[in-house]
Design a protein around this motif. Structure first.
Motif, PDB file in Angstrom:
ATOM      1  N   GLU A 118       0.829  -1.201   0.000  1.00 53.55           N
ATOM      2  CA  GLU A 118       0.000   0.000   0.000  1.00 53.55           C
ATOM      3  C   GLU A 118       0.862   1.249   0.000  1.00 53.55           C
ATOM      4  N   GLY A 119       0.530   2.208  -0.888  1.00 47.17           N
ATOM      5  CA  GLY A 119       1.222   3.485  -0.946  1.00 47.17           C
ATOM      6  C   GLY A 119       2.178   3.561  -2.122  1.00 47.17           C
ATOM      7  N   HIS A 133       0.562   0.442  -4.443  1.00 43.80           N
ATOM      8  CA  HIS A 133      -0.861   0.610  -4.734  1.00 43.80           C
ATOM      9  C   HIS A 133      -1.284   2.030  -4.376  1.00 43.80           C
ATOM     10  N   TYR A 134      -1.877   2.726  -5.344  1.00 43.42           N
ATOM     11  CA  TYR A 134      -2.352   4.084  -5.092  1.00 43.42           C
ATOM     12  C   TYR A 134      -3.458   4.060  -4.040  1.00 43.42           C
ATOM     13  N   PRO A 135      -3.256   4.728  -2.902  1.00 48.60           N
ATOM     14  CA  PRO A 135      -4.299   4.749  -1.867  1.00 48.60           C
ATOM     15  C   PRO A 135      -5.595   5.341  -2.409  1.00 48.60           C
ATOM     16  N   MET A 139      -9.218  -2.325  -4.786  1.00 52.47           N
ATOM     17  CA  MET A 139      -8.375  -3.476  -4.525  1.00 52.47           C
ATOM     18  C   MET A 139      -8.492  -4.458  -5.684  1.00 52.47           C
ATOM     19  N   VAL A 148      -1.535   1.018  -9.743  1.00 53.86           N
ATOM     20  CA  VAL A 148      -0.242   0.796  -9.092  1.00 53.86           C
ATOM     21  C   VAL A 148       0.859   1.553  -9.812  1.00 53.86           C
ATOM     22  N   THR A 175      -3.744 -12.559  -4.755  1.00 56.13           N
ATOM     23  CA  THR A 175      -3.911 -12.256  -3.333  1.00 56.13           C
ATOM     24  C   THR A 175      -4.083 -13.583  -2.605  1.00 56.13           C
TER      25      THR A 175
END
Length: 252
Positions: A118-119, A133-135, A139, A148, A175
């Motif tokens: 994340e981030g 991953h762009y906040p 998902m 991303v 995932t």
């Protein structure tokens, strides 16, 4: 004359010293950051796969719950994210011990296999060899846009050869419970960092509206972004795909 000679000698020594420092820095950026970040990323992927496989095996052997199998919904992070690092006590471990990965992104045509966290901050995520991953974006496997970013040069450079991506290529996002299959539909070779609609819920390029880049209706999308040209951050390269299949992870 002696003073001038001393000044020249001092200048040459200073120039040599500066040159050596720059050479060492270049070696650090181009070799060591890649080596360390890539090793950490590979360790993370291996650990995630072991964790997920163990979870799938446990789920397969467990009795079904009241609602059936109890399998997570597509895109859900079954078992939660995993905090990872390299071998205990290593420099890689110290670098990444607070970093959390929740997915693995694969592009078979390019040989890309990297963890996703994340981030999109350089120091917190990207410089560790992770894809960020762009906040606020969706998902994996969920409606919306799973967006991303990854480095193109140095620090593991997961998107080093993203310019070789082609329309029709497959991108897999794994995932804990699911493997989501995306198909690349369009690629924007270069745009401004201010072209923020490229990672919107319905992603498209506001600066290149006539190029057919991105989408116009809601769906389940994937956006890949990186800097371009090589060794600069002047512009962004963007690729978009849509979800074509979601396969539940099973024990092997």
């Amino acid at each position: 004359m002696v003073t001038v000679r001393r000044l020249l000698v001092g200048f040459v020594e200073l120039a040599v010293t500066v040159g050596l420092v720059l050479l060492l820095f270049a070696g650090y950026e181009l070799w060591w950051t890649n080596r360390a970040a890539d090793a950490g990323a590979r360790s993370t992927v291996a650990r995630l796969e072991r964790e997920w496989q163990a979870g799938a095996a446990a789920q397969a052997s467990a009795p079904p719950g009241p609602g059936g199998t109890g399998a997570p919904a597509p895109g859900a992070l079954a078992g939660g994210p995993l905090t990872v690092g390299g071998p205990s006590g290593s420099g890689i471990d110290r670098m990444s011990r607070d970093l959390t990965a929740f997915a693995v992104l694969r592009i078979p045509s390019l040989g890309i296999v990297f963890p996703v966290a994340e981030g999109v901050g350089k120091q917190t995520v990207l410089n560790h060899g992770y894809i960020g991953h762009y906040p606020g974006t969706a998902m994996p496997g969920q409606p919306g846009n799973f967006a991303v970013a990854g480095h193109r040069n140095t620090h593991g450079e997961p998107f080093r050869h993203l310019d070789r991506l082609r329309v029709g290529d497959t991108v897999l996002v794994e995932t804990a419970g699911w493997i989501d299959n995306y198909r690349i539909d369009s690629i924007l070779p270069q745009t401004s960092p201010s072209d923020v609609d490229t990672v919107a819920a319905v992603p498209h390029s506001a600066l290149h509206p006539g190029g057919g880049y991105g989408y116009r209706v809601p769906g389940s999308y994937l956006t890949l972004t990186t800097c371009t040209p090589d060794f600069t951050s002047l512009y962004r390269m963007v690729a978009w795909g849509h979800l074509v299949a979601a396969q539940q992870r099973t024990a092997s």
